[in-house]
Design a protein around this motif. Structure first.
Motif, PDB file in Angstrom:
ATOM      1  N   GLN A 178      -6.556  -0.489   7.932  1.00  0.00           N
ATOM      2  CA  GLN A 178      -6.980   0.788   7.362  1.00  0.00           C
ATOM      3  C   GLN A 178      -6.696   0.825   5.871  1.00  0.00           C
ATOM      4  O   GLN A 178      -7.521   1.269   5.080  1.00  0.00           O
ATOM      5  CB  GLN A 178      -6.262   1.937   8.058  1.00  0.00           C
ATOM      6  CG  GLN A 178      -6.994   2.411   9.287  1.00  0.00           C
ATOM      7  CD  GLN A 178      -6.524   3.798   9.688  1.00  0.00           C
ATOM      8  OE1 GLN A 178      -5.335   4.079   9.664  1.00  0.00           O
ATOM      9  NE2 GLN A 178      -7.453   4.646  10.053  1.00  0.00           N
ATOM     10  N   LEU A 179      -5.508   0.383   5.530  1.00  0.00           N
ATOM     11  CA  LEU A 179      -5.147   0.331   4.121  1.00  0.00           C
ATOM     12  C   LEU A 179      -6.152  -0.508   3.356  1.00  0.00           C
ATOM     13  O   LEU A 179      -6.568  -0.173   2.256  1.00  0.00           O
ATOM     14  CB  LEU A 179      -3.747  -0.240   3.948  1.00  0.00           C
ATOM     15  CG  LEU A 179      -2.589   0.691   4.255  1.00  0.00           C
ATOM     16  CD1 LEU A 179      -1.272  -0.086   4.243  1.00  0.00           C
ATOM     17  CD2 LEU A 179      -2.513   1.830   3.249  1.00  0.00           C
ATOM     18  N   GLU A 180      -6.496  -1.605   3.958  1.00  0.00           N
ATOM     19  CA  GLU A 180      -7.428  -2.518   3.319  1.00  0.00           C
ATOM     20  C   GLU A 180      -8.767  -1.828   3.093  1.00  0.00           C
ATOM     21  O   GLU A 180      -9.353  -1.923   2.020  1.00  0.00           O
ATOM     22  CB  GLU A 180      -7.602  -3.764   4.184  1.00  0.00           C
ATOM     23  CG  GLU A 180      -8.756  -4.659   3.817  1.00  0.00           C
ATOM     24  CD  GLU A 180      -8.593  -5.383   2.483  1.00  0.00           C
ATOM     25  OE1 GLU A 180      -7.592  -5.145   1.779  1.00  0.00           O
ATOM     26  OE2 GLU A 180      -9.481  -6.170   2.127  1.00  0.00           O
ATOM     27  N   GLN A 181      -9.215  -1.164   4.108  1.00  0.00           N
ATOM     28  CA  GLN A 181     -10.474  -0.437   3.994  1.00  0.00           C
ATOM     29  C   GLN A 181     -10.417   0.543   2.840  1.00  0.00           C
ATOM     30  O   GLN A 181     -11.294   0.593   1.988  1.00  0.00           O
ATOM     31  CB  GLN A 181     -10.734   0.346   5.296  1.00  0.00           C
ATOM     32  CG  GLN A 181     -11.348  -0.454   6.411  1.00  0.00           C
ATOM     33  CD  GLN A 181     -12.817  -0.679   6.181  1.00  0.00           C
ATOM     34  OE1 GLN A 181     -13.182  -1.556   5.414  1.00  0.00           O
ATOM     35  NE2 GLN A 181     -13.641   0.101   6.829  1.00  0.00           N
ATOM     36  N   GLN A 182      -9.348   1.316   2.838  1.00  0.00           N
ATOM     37  CA  GLN A 182      -9.202   2.342   1.810  1.00  0.00           C
ATOM     38  C   GLN A 182      -9.120   1.710   0.430  1.00  0.00           C
ATOM     39  O   GLN A 182      -9.697   2.195  -0.524  1.00  0.00           O
ATOM     40  CB  GLN A 182      -7.949   3.172   2.070  1.00  0.00           C
ATOM     41  CG  GLN A 182      -8.092   4.082   3.271  1.00  0.00           C
ATOM     42  CD  GLN A 182      -6.749   4.663   3.682  1.00  0.00           C
ATOM     43  OE1 GLN A 182      -5.731   4.474   3.009  1.00  0.00           O
ATOM     44  NE2 GLN A 182      -6.751   5.371   4.794  1.00  0.00           N
ATOM     45  N   GLY A 197      -9.159   2.346  -9.177  1.00  0.00           N
ATOM     46  CA  GLY A 197      -8.204   1.445  -9.809  1.00  0.00           C
ATOM     47  C   GLY A 197      -6.778   1.815  -9.452  1.00  0.00           C
ATOM     48  O   GLY A 197      -6.070   1.036  -8.814  1.00  0.00           O
ATOM     49  N   LEU A 198      -6.383   2.988  -9.841  1.00  0.00           N
ATOM     50  CA  LEU A 198      -5.001   3.367  -9.574  1.00  0.00           C
ATOM     51  C   LEU A 198      -4.754   3.488  -8.077  1.00  0.00           C
ATOM     52  O   LEU A 198      -3.766   2.997  -7.551  1.00  0.00           O
ATOM     53  CB  LEU A 198      -4.690   4.720 -10.234  1.00  0.00           C
ATOM     54  CG  LEU A 198      -4.032   4.612 -11.604  1.00  0.00           C
ATOM     55  CD1 LEU A 198      -3.952   5.964 -12.275  1.00  0.00           C
ATOM     56  CD2 LEU A 198      -2.644   4.000 -11.473  1.00  0.00           C
ATOM     57  N   GLY A 199      -5.675   4.158  -7.450  1.00  0.00           N
ATOM     58  CA  GLY A 199      -5.559   4.319  -5.991  1.00  0.00           C
ATOM     59  C   GLY A 199      -5.537   2.979  -5.311  1.00  0.00           C
ATOM     60  O   GLY A 199      -4.755   2.721  -4.392  1.00  0.00           O
ATOM     61  N   ALA A 200      -6.380   2.114  -5.848  1.00  0.00           N
ATOM     62  CA  ALA A 200      -6.462   0.780  -5.249  1.00  0.00           C
ATOM     63  C   ALA A 200      -5.150   0.045  -5.408  1.00  0.00           C
ATOM     64  O   ALA A 200      -4.666  -0.611  -4.484  1.00  0.00           O
ATOM     65  CB  ALA A 200      -7.604   0.001  -5.879  1.00  0.00           C
ATOM     66  N   THR A 201      -4.602   0.182  -6.563  1.00  0.00           N
ATOM     67  CA  THR A 201      -3.336  -0.509  -6.811  1.00  0.00           C
ATOM     68  C   THR A 201      -2.247   0.018  -5.885  1.00  0.00           C
ATOM     69  O   THR A 201      -1.464  -0.744  -5.324  1.00  0.00           O
ATOM     70  CB  THR A 201      -2.878  -0.295  -8.274  1.00  0.00           C
ATOM     71  OG1 THR A 201      -4.011  -0.382  -9.125  1.00  0.00           O
ATOM     72  CG2 THR A 201      -1.855  -1.330  -8.656  1.00  0.00           C
ATOM     73  N   GLN A 202      -2.243   1.303  -5.749  1.00  0.00           N
ATOM     74  CA  GLN A 202      -1.253   1.917  -4.876  1.00  0.00           C
ATOM     75  C   GLN A 202      -1.392   1.407  -3.452  1.00  0.00           C
ATOM     76  O   GLN A 202      -0.410   1.023  -2.810  1.00  0.00           O
ATOM     77  CB  GLN A 202      -1.473   3.452  -4.894  1.00  0.00           C
ATOM     78  CG  GLN A 202      -0.530   4.228  -3.992  1.00  0.00           C
ATOM     79  CD  GLN A 202       0.886   4.177  -4.493  1.00  0.00           C
ATOM     80  OE1 GLN A 202       1.135   4.257  -5.704  1.00  0.00           O
ATOM     81  NE2 GLN A 202       1.830   4.026  -3.572  1.00  0.00           N
ATOM     82  N   LEU A 203      -2.632   1.405  -3.039  1.00  0.00           N
ATOM     83  CA  LEU A 203      -2.895   0.930  -1.682  1.00  0.00           C
ATOM     84  C   LEU A 203      -2.508  -0.535  -1.533  1.00  0.00           C
ATOM     85  O   LEU A 203      -1.970  -0.957  -0.507  1.00  0.00           O
ATOM     86  CB  LEU A 203      -4.377   1.124  -1.327  1.00  0.00           C
ATOM     87  CG  LEU A 203      -4.780   2.571  -1.059  1.00  0.00           C
ATOM     88  CD1 LEU A 203      -6.286   2.732  -1.092  1.00  0.00           C
ATOM     89  CD2 LEU A 203      -4.223   3.018   0.290  1.00  0.00           C
TER      90      LEU A 203
END
Lengths: 598, 160
Positions: free
Chosen positions: B139-143, B3-9
């Motif tokens: 890459q960002l999308e993947q992550q 969640g948080l990581g995803a938001t950051q990304l």
């Protein structure tokens, strides 16, 4: 494989072939077209594309091709596809340089798209398919025969064009008696793919022989067809040709010495968009004159005439007594009866008044009979005490009302009609207006009532005159809605002996376009197209368009008592369909087209 | 953390895309491309971009060969290939690449060798830049997908 698209789904499932050597674009276009719900086939080599097209005749509806391709020039592909498969082709290019675009158009491209292509441009490509089908089915046999048989007549411009009544004719005939099982053409031009019949001189000879054998008065399309033994020839083809032949004969009877230099060998490329002959609805079943076949052909071709409005004029008008109940109208110049409907014609734009002769009972023109019951938009003035010329309508001042009867075929099932009806009901004011000479709405003449424009026969627009109107003024009836407003000349008083021409000038029809239409009224393109499907040419009065450049000439003189309904309406159909291509005009035609009985 | 990581990304992606649009590296057609991606083709953008790079590399190689490996350059042929490249680049909204193509084409039409070489180098540079940026984006999308643990797909962070 039949190229039949169920009309209800069209343009979904439109089969598109995309040819482009650029793989990126190929993928993108494929996706875009799929999003438009089209069926896409991609190909990155022109040669492959051609092979595919040849293998699967009727396998595609439209081709989109890039101009710059390594193995074959895009223009060449364009030409080939047009010639061999007769499919609409769209060109694409990075380059929008004018000369390139012109080249594309010259080679027959339906459209020239610039890369990067946007989704919205692809969404509308179905219109090209539709247009082509429409034109195709309309000028079926017609064009070919007459183009072929005619010989460099200089009257061969578009002015004379009355579009092949085949479409309408065969439809009507089908409606009347659906005997044949070979009816491939439904009311959906999108699904029709009529074979073109080339009425060559030989074929025509066979035809004439067959007619002779049977006897002109006993002849019927089926009989002729059987006698002719021509494979692939349908009853439809013969029927329409017979129709033309009859008309030609009738004409021949009237002018036996009308001759043209024989030319039985002329063959012209069947590409013409328009030359069709006019019909003359003579009632006589003439005995076949013993003319040389070539003369017959010549005569046939001389049916290409241009029609000027002047000649058309009233001098030829000979209205029926059909309108016995409306003594007013039947002698009116503007109001021409056809069946039970009276038309109000537009003369300034040189439309053609339909006329019906009392003696006309031509069995082949059963269309006409049917029309008697059909709803055709028209208008006539229905005033009890009015007699004589409609143009010189006497406004009986003791009666405060002017009633205008509108034969309006907005059937209630029609999606468009309910709206119209509603608005008409809700806002009587402004729905119809009487305009004075300066085009201002007359304020002391209230729109009293508009009877529902529904599936019932006629609607009545009643104006309540609050005072006596000067009899010499000209008034117009204008409709606020998407409705070609019709001008009425409410000239009262004693008969005005004005010339035909001037009477015509007074009566003019402004196009809806100039009026400006109610945008939200226009059904979406798709809907409109569906409605078009069931248009039967004769049902569209010719006054719906203004830009016709028909000039009537001797035609009318030659065809004295003829019914030119079909001719005119076919022309109108042609013009309407051609105007459909113009997105602006498209909207304006929606109403008249909707008026066709669904 | 999910969640948080995803938001950051997601934010990173937004920022990257914004800057690319802002710099004119990408234009509206890239957005259109993104819009075309849907459930039926969840990797549409990546696929198309891959095809583009594959094809355009070939074109660039050819162009370079035409220009530099011969004494007498076939400018006409160059023009043809350039058109192709122009078309391709416009398909994915590679704006700057396309613009340089136009410049190169002009030089080529005038048989201006120096100008051509210059432009070609610039073209190669732009292409490289685009490739790296898009690579970063993907890459960002993947992550992001991994971080969020959901398969929302690329289009959810589209800039419209």
């Amino acid at each position: 494989m039949e190229s039949v698209l169920p009309s209800s789904q069209f343009p979904n499932g439109l089969r598109v072939l995309v040819v482009d050597d650029d793989l990126t674009w190929l993928k993108i276009l494929e996706k875009m077209l799929k999003k438009c719900l089209y069926k896409v086939t991609t190909c990155n080599l022109a040669e492959d594309a051609l092979k595919m097209l040849r293998e699967r005749k009727d396998g595609f509806d439209i081709v989109i091709s890039d101009v710059n391709m390594p193995d074959m020039d895009g223009f060449k592909l364009l030409e080939l596809v047009g010639l061999e498969m007769d499919l609409p082709v769209l060109m694409m290019s990075v380059d929008d340089e004018k000369s390139r675009v012109m080249k594309g158009v010259k080679h027959g491209a339906c459209d020239y798209l610039l890369k990067p292509v946007r989704m919205k441009e692809l969404r509308n490509i179905w219109q090209h398919v539709y247009r082509k089908k429409l034109l195709e089915t309309k000028d079926m046999d017609f064009n070919e025969d007459f183009q072929r048989l005619r010989k460099g007549s200089d009257d061969s411009d578009e002015g004379s064009l009355f579009y092949g009544g085949d479409l309408k004719l065969s439809k009507k005939r089908k409606d009347a008696k659906d005997e044949d099982g070979d009816d491939k053409d439904t009311n959906d031009p999108a699904s029709v793919k009529k074979p073109r019949v080339n009425w060559t001189v030989d074929l025509h000879e066979q035809f004439v022989d067959a007619v002779h054998q049977i006897g002109i008065d006993k002849v019927g399309p089926k009989k002729i067809l059987d006698l002719m033994h021509v494979p692939g020839l349908t009853r439809e083809n013969v029927a329409s040709h017979l129709q033309k032949y009859r008309l030609y004969l009738a004409r021949l009877q009237r002018q036996p010495e009308g001759t043209m230099p024989p030319n039985s060998n002329s063959r012209e490329p069947p590409e013409s968009q328009g030359s069709n002959s006019t019909f003359s609805g003579s009632s006589d079943e003439t005995i076949l004159p013993q003319n040389a076949l070539s003369e017959i052909h010549d005569e046939f071709t001389s049916l290409h005439k241009t029609v000027t409005k002047r000649a058309l004029a009233l001098s030829k008008l000979d209205l029926l007594d059909v309108q016995k109940q409306d003594p007013v109208c039947h002698e009116g110049l503007q109001f021409i009866s056809f069946g039970n409907t009276v038309y109000c014609e537009d003369y300034t734009s040189s439309t053609f008044p339909w006329q019906q002769h009392a003696n006309e009972e031509l069995p082949t023109l059963q269309i006409k009979q049917q029309h008697a019951n059909e709803k055709i938009p028209a208008m006539h003035i229905n005033q009890q005490s009015c007699v004589g010329d409609c143009t010189n309508l006497e406004v009986p001042f003791q009666q405060p009302d002017i009633q205008i009867q509108l034969n309006h075929p907005l059937s209630s099932g029609h999606p468009y009609s309910s709206d119209f009806i509603e608005r008409t009901r809700m806002t009587n004011k402004g729905t119809f207006d009487l305009l004075n000479q300066t085009k201002q709405p007359i304020t002391d003449c209230k729109l009293d009532h508009v009877s529902p424009l529904g599936s019932s026969a006629d609607s009545m627009i009643t104006f309540c005159l609050e005072r006596n109107y000067p009899s010499t003024k000209t008034y117009e009836l204008e409709s606020y809605w998407d409705f070609p407003h019709i001008n009425i000349n409410l000239q009262g008083g004693s008969t005005v002996a004005s010339s035909m021409a001037s009477q015509f000038e007074e009566l003019h029809l402004r196009s809806v376009q100039s009026h400006g239409h109610v945008k939200d009224f226009v059904p979406n393109g798709m809907e409109m197209i569906h409605l078009n499907d069931s248009i039967s040419a004769a049902e569209i009065p010719s006054f719906f368009y203004e830009e016709t450049s028909i000039s009537s000439d001797d035609l009318f003189n030659l065809m004295d008592d003829s019914l030119l309904t079909e001719g005119m309406s076919n022309l109108s159909h042609q013009l309407i369909s051609s105007s459909i291509s113009s997105p602006m005009l498209r909207d304006t035609w929606s109403t008249p087209i909707n008026w066709v009985e669904m | 953390m999910l969640g948080l990581g995803a938001t950051q990304l997601e934010d990173d992606m937004h920022r990257l895309l914004s800057s690319l649009f802002h710099q004119g590296v990408l234009d509206d057609h890239f957005s259109q491309l993104q819009r075309l991606q849907d459930h039926d083709s969840p990797n549409f953008v990546v696929e198309v971009v891959s095809i583009y790079f594959r094809e355009s590399e070939k074109l660039l190689t050819t162009l370079r060969a035409l220009l530099l490996e011969r004494e007498c350059t076939d400018y006409k042929k160059m023009g043809t290939h350039l058109n192709r490249l122009m078309g391709s680049s416009s398909s994915i909204g590679a704006n700057r690449v396309r613009n340089v193509c136009v410049a190169l084409r002009t030089f080529s039409e005038r048989s201006n060798r120096a100008g051509c070489i210059n432009s070609l180098e610039q073209l190669e540079y732009e292409q490289c830049l685009l490739k790296s940026k898009l690579h970063e984006l993907f890459q960002l999308e993947q992550q992001r997908l991994m971080a969020s643990g959901l398969g929302y797909g690329y289009h959810s962070i589209m800039l419209d």
